[in-house]
Design an enzyme around this catalytic site. Structure first.
Site: not given
Length: 307
Positions: A136, A164
């Site tokens: 992420y 992400k």
């Protein structure tokens, strides 16, 4: 279940009762709405899931309950957001033990690690588990940018499979593809940039407003991937004021209010967060209700390829 890292992955909110216990019945109701809407995976314990205030036993109950409810229909991904490598390793081990299909992992919390420390952190966790992982990358909220050079070093870890992408720079999708080809799956992590990043080649969308609007979120994804861009644009233009609720510090409260308004959630949050009140609540509710009043009829999507 194998994680493909394609399609819409809701970052699910954690449902609480009025006395601050997990509300698994309401969680199950929302989960079924997501699955009926066509999502291709779920993420537990993320920012929207109020991960920083969840206890370990609550994460265990959520993961095991979700796996039971999903019953193999989509993969279940657990988020890791910890301040120490030691605790991240423990969370990865527990996630695998509980039966999660994959992990999403943030850089170290609270301490701003440098290049070497960040890469070492991710490699250490990746090498400790057989689960596939998505990194992420959100320097806006979490202050550490995972650079292209860092991702280059992380290609050594086969189970680091996805990113992400939450840098807020849509060009980063193209940079990643130019540098790595198909080595990493890229999932947009910012609702207000999703259509743009999908058009540039992102493989999926880790979504927030999907928690209240699963069918519309999946429709945007599928229409873009099918090349039906005018239909996607019209739907996205309607959706944008709602999607902007995802980019506020109170996104948890905002999105939970939307879930409550559409009947698949509640406004209950865990302190120190508090439910919205007064003019702020009325303003957000106005945005939600205007969206609902003008909610479009979705186009036929049965024949649209998912990927």
């Amino acid at each position: 279940m194998k994680v493909q890292w394609n399609g819409v992955y809701p970052a699910l909110t954690t449902k609480f009762t009025a006395d601050d216990q997990l509300d698994l019945d309401l969680f199950a109701h929302n989960l079924e709405a997501q699955l009926s809407g066509g999502v291709e995976g779920i993420i537990l314990g993320g920012t929207l899931g109020e991960s920083s205030v969840l206890e370990v036993d609550e994460k265990e109950r959520l993961v095991k309950f979700a796996i039971e409810q999903v019953a193999g229909r989509v993969p279940v991904v657990l988020n890791i957001a910890e301040g120490s490598t030691r605790e991240a390793l423990k969370q990865a081990e527990l996630g695998e033990k509980w039966g999660a299909d994959g992990l999403m992992i943030l850089p170290p919390m609270r301490y701003k690690s440098d290049h070497r420390e960040t890469v070492t952190y991710f490699k250490t966790v990746a090498n400790s588990t057989s689960l596939p992982m998505m990194i992420y990358n959100n320097p806006v909220d979490y202050k550490i940018l995972v650079t292209l050079d860092m991702f280059e070093e992380l290609t050594e870890c086969d189970n680091i499979q996805a990113i992400k992408e939450s840098t807020r720079d849509v060009s980063n999708v193209t940079r990643l593809i130019n540098r790595f080809g198909d080595r990493y799956k890229i999932l947009c992590g910012v609702d207000t940039l999703a259509m743009e990043e999908l058009c540039l080649g992102a493989h999926g969308w880790v979504a927030g407003l999907v928690c209240a609007f699963p069918a519309e979120t999946v429709a945007v994804y599928k229409l873009v991937k099918a090349g039906r861009l005018e239909e996607a644009r019209q739907l996205y233009r309607w959706f944008l004021p709602l999607l902007e609720l995802d980019i506020h510090p109170k996104l948890v409260q905002y999105i939970k209010l939307a879930e409550a308004e559409v009947g698949i959630g509640s406004e209950q949050v865990r302190p120190p967060r508090l439910p919205l009140i007064g003019a702020e609540r009325e303003r957000v509710l106005g945005t939600i209700r205007e969206g609902l009043a003008n909610r479009p009829e979705l186009p036929e999507l049965d024949a649209v390829a998912a990927h």
